[in-house]
Design a protein around this motif. Structure first.
Motif, PDB file in Angstrom:
ATOM      1  N   GLN A  29       4.727  -4.628   8.514  1.00  0.00           N
ATOM      2  CA  GLN A  29       3.968  -4.555   9.761  1.00  0.00           C
ATOM      3  C   GLN A  29       3.756  -5.925  10.398  1.00  0.00           C
ATOM      4  OE1 GLN A  29       0.308  -2.270   9.329  1.00  0.00           O
ATOM      5  NE2 GLN A  29       1.255  -1.033   7.694  1.00  0.00           N
ATOM      6  N   LEU A  34      -0.498  -5.463  -2.487  1.00  0.00           N
ATOM      7  CA  LEU A  34       0.106  -5.001  -1.249  1.00  0.00           C
ATOM      8  C   LEU A  34       1.403  -4.246  -1.523  1.00  0.00           C
ATOM      9  CD1 LEU A  34      -0.334  -8.300   0.801  1.00  0.00           C
ATOM     10  CD2 LEU A  34      -1.723  -6.238   1.001  1.00  0.00           C
ATOM     11  N   THR A  35       1.832  -3.470  -0.546  1.00  0.00           N
ATOM     12  CA  THR A  35       3.104  -2.744  -0.636  1.00  0.00           C
ATOM     13  C   THR A  35       4.075  -3.307   0.392  1.00  0.00           C
ATOM     14  OG1 THR A  35       2.536  -1.090   1.025  1.00  0.00           O
ATOM     15  CG2 THR A  35       1.820  -0.661  -1.247  1.00  0.00           C
ATOM     16  N   ASP A  81       5.372  -1.711   2.748  1.00  0.00           N
ATOM     17  CA  ASP A  81       4.983  -1.210   4.068  1.00  0.00           C
ATOM     18  C   ASP A  81       3.914  -2.103   4.704  1.00  0.00           C
ATOM     19  OD1 ASP A  81       6.721   0.945   4.096  1.00  0.00           O
ATOM     20  OD2 ASP A  81       5.299   2.263   3.049  1.00  0.00           O
ATOM     21  N   ASP A  82       3.010  -2.637   3.875  1.00  0.00           N
ATOM     22  CA  ASP A  82       1.994  -3.558   4.385  1.00  0.00           C
ATOM     23  C   ASP A  82       2.641  -4.797   4.990  1.00  0.00           C
ATOM     24  OD1 ASP A  82      -0.121  -1.926   3.477  1.00  0.00           O
ATOM     25  OD2 ASP A  82      -0.078  -2.862   1.494  1.00  0.00           O
TER      26      ASP A  82
END
Length: 473
Positions: free
Chosen positions: A19, A12-13, A15-16
Motif C-alpha cells: 500500500q 506486517l504482511t 499487503d501492508d
C-alpha cells in the motif's frame, strides 16, 4: 537514534507494505525489517528513483548490491515501521527484484596473466548494468581510449650492461611508505563487483603495501573499511566531492579525520556528470516500462549531489575545517597545476576522470609533458604529482615515473579484479602481476630503484607533437 527492531515491533504482511508504493508514502522491506523511507527520498545520494523502484516491495537484493548494513543506522528510529516474515517478504514482487545471474565458474586465477585478462573476465561475468557503469566513458569514449594510447606513443630507451642485481620499487605517497609507485584510485560502489567491495581492496592493499583512495561513493563507510586494513599505519585517503549541501561535505571530512584517513583528495574534474552513453542507453532499455524511471544512467544518478558551483576558494574552505593534507584530483592543464601549487596543496592528480567526464579532454600523460616543458619547477617541488587513467602495464607505470610523476593510480582494473567471485584473491593476483612487470622492466631499463628513472630513458616525441605550442602562466 539507531534504527533497530525491538520486541514491540509491529508484525506486517506483504499487503501492508504494497500500500506504500509511491513518493507520498514509500516503504521497503530489507531482510525482514520494514522501513518508511518517504522522508529520505529527496536526500538519497543515488536519487529518489533508485528507492522508488522497490517501493512497496522487498528491497533486500537491491540494497545489498550497493550498501553495507551499517547505512541503515543512519535512518531515524521512527523509520522502522515493523517486521515481516522473511519468507513472506521474498514473495513481494520477487520477479521485479530478481538479480541478473552471474556465472560462478570463472577462469582459474593462475590463468590470468595480465590486467587486460581481468577486464575480459569482468565483461563476461558482471551484470550488464554494472559493466556499463564501470567501463563506460563519455560520448564517443575518445578520451578513455586516448588515455591508454598515449602510453603506446612513448618508447623506452633501455641502458644495457648495468649489472642490476635487484630492484627496489618502494616509494612514499604523501609521506606514507608504499611498496610500489601505485595506489588504488577512488572507485565508487565496488560492492557491485563483489560483496566485500572496498573492504577487499583494503585488505589486499595492506598485504601488498599499497595506498588506497576511498571513494566518496564507497559501498562501505570509512570506519568499516579501516577495520579491513592489515595494520593501523596502512594509508587510506578520503575522496571528496563537494556536495550541494555543504554540511554533508563537512560530515565526510569529519568522519575521515576521526577514522584516521591520511589526506583529503578533492575531485574537481567532474562538476557535472559526463554523458556516458552506454550506461544511459542500458538504463533506458531496462527502465522503459517503469514509470518511476527517467532513463538516467547509474553514474548520473549517483553523482546528482555534486555541486558545480565551486572555485579555487574551496581549498581555503577545506583548510578551515581540517588539518589533513590536501590533494587536488583532476588537473588537466599546466596552468591549473601551477595555480594548485600556489595554493600550497600537497599533491595533484593529473586526470580526466578516466575519460568519463569531458570527451576529447587530453590525456593525463600529455598534461605531464606540459608540466615538464612549461613548469619544470613543479617536478622537483614539495608538491607530489600523480597520474591516473589508462594504465594497464608495468611499462606504463615506469614511463610516468620517468617523466616526473611520483606515483600512478589505477581504478577500473581493481574493480575488474574483484569480479567473478575473485574478491581479495583476485586483487592480490592483479597486484602481483603488475609488480612482476614493473620489476622485470626496471631490470631491462637498467635501473635498480625508482629514483634512477630519468626522462632520457623514454622517447616521448610522438606524444609531444600533440602538445600545445605555448601557454601563459
Amino acid at each position: 537514534m539507531v534504527c533497530t527492531p525491538t520486541s514491540l515491533t509491529m508484525k506486517l504482511t506483504h499487503d501492508d507494505i504494497r500500500q506504500h508504493n509511491g513518493r507520498s508514502s514509500c516503504w521497503v522491506a530489507i531482510h525482514g525489517n520494514v522501513y518508511d523511507v518517504t522522508d529520505f527520498l529527496s536526500s538519497h545520494p543515488g536519487g529518489a528513483n533508485v528507492i522508488l523502484r522497490s517501493a512497496g516491495k522487498d528491497a533486500s537484493n537491491a540494497f545489498d548490491s550497493v550498501h553495507a548494513p551499517e547505512i541503515l543506522n543512519e535512518l531515524p528510529e521512527t523509520a522502522l515501521r515493523g517486521q515481516i516474515d522473511i519468507s513472506e517478504a521474498a514473495e513481494v514482487d520477487t520477479e521485479s527484484n530478481k538479480e541478473e545471474q552471474i556465472d560462478l565458474k570463472p577462469a582459474p586465477l593462475q590463468t590470468l596473466i595480465n590486467l587486460n585478462d581481468f577486464e575480459e573476465v569482468a565483461q563476461r561475468h558482471l551484470p550488464d548494468t554494472t559493466w556499463a557503469y564501470y567501463s563506460s566513458g563519455a560520448d564517443d569514449e575518445i578520451s578513455k581510449h586516448n588515455n591508454a594510447r598515449s602510453y603506446s606513443k612513448i618508447s623506452l630507451r633501455p641502458r644495457i650492461l648495468r649489472r642490476v642485481l635487484s630492484v627496489n620499487t618502494a616509494t612514499t605517497i604523501l609521506g606514507f611508505p608504499t611498496s610500489l609507485p601505485v595506489y588504488i584510485s577512488a572507485v565508487g560502489i565496488a560492492k557491485l563487483a563483489h560483496p566485500d567491495g572496498e573492504c577487499a581492496l583494503a585488505a589486499a592493499a595492506g598485504k601488498e603495501g599499497l595506498a588506497q583512495l576511498l571513494a566518496n561513493g564507497s559501498s562501505f563507510p570509512i570506519e568499516r573499511v579501516m577495520k579491513s586494513r592489515t595494520s593501523p599505519t596502512q594509508p587510506i585517503f578520503q575522496q571528496l566531492y563537494v556536495n550541494k549541501d555543504i554540511e554533508k561535505s563537512v560530515e565526510v571530512v569529519r568522519r575521515a579525520e576521526q577514522a584516521g584517513a591520511g589526506a583529503i583528495w578533492i575531485t574537481v574534474d567532474s562538476p557535472v556528470v559526463g554523458k556516458r552513453e552506454m550506461d544511459e542507453r542500458l538504463n533506458l532499455s531496462i527502465s522503459a516500462s517503469d514509470s518511476h524511471e527517467q532513463g538516467q544512467g547509474v553514474a548520473k544518478i549517483m553523482a546528482s549531489f555534486i555541486s558545480p558551483f565551486i572555485d579555487w576558494d574551496i581549498l581555503t574552505w577545506i583548510r578551515g575545517i581540517t588539518d589533513l593534507p590536501l590533494v587536488v584530483k583532476g588537473i588537466q592543464s599546466v596552468e591549473d597545476a601551477v595555480i594548485a601549487h600556489s595554493h600550497g596543496v600537497r599533491g595533484i592528480v593529473l586526470s580526466n576522470h578516466g575519460g568519463r567526464s569531458q570527451d576529447t579532454a587530453q590525456s593525463p600523460l600529455l598534461t605531464l609533458l606540459e608540466i615538464r616543458k612549461f613548469a619544470p619547477q613543479l617536478i622537483d617541488s614539495d608538491m607530489q604529482i600523480f597520474v591516473d587513467g589508462g594504465i594497464r602495464r608495468g611499462t606504463d607505470v615506469l614511463k610516468a615515473i620517468a617523466l616526473g610523476a611520483d606515483a600512478v593510480g589505477l581504478g577500473r582494473p581493481f574493480l575488474y579484479s574483484l569480479s567473478a567471485g575473485y574478491g581479495e584473491k583476485g586483487v592480490l593476483r592483479m597486484i602481483a602481476l603488475l609488480r612482476q612487470e614493473i620489476e622485470a622492466n626496471m631490470v631491462l631499463l637498467g635501473v635498480s630503484s625508482l629514483d634512477e628513472l630519468r626522462p632520457e630513458m623514454v622517447n616521448a616525441s610522438r606524444l609531444e607533437k600533440h602538445m600545445i605550442g605555448s601557454v601563459k602562466l
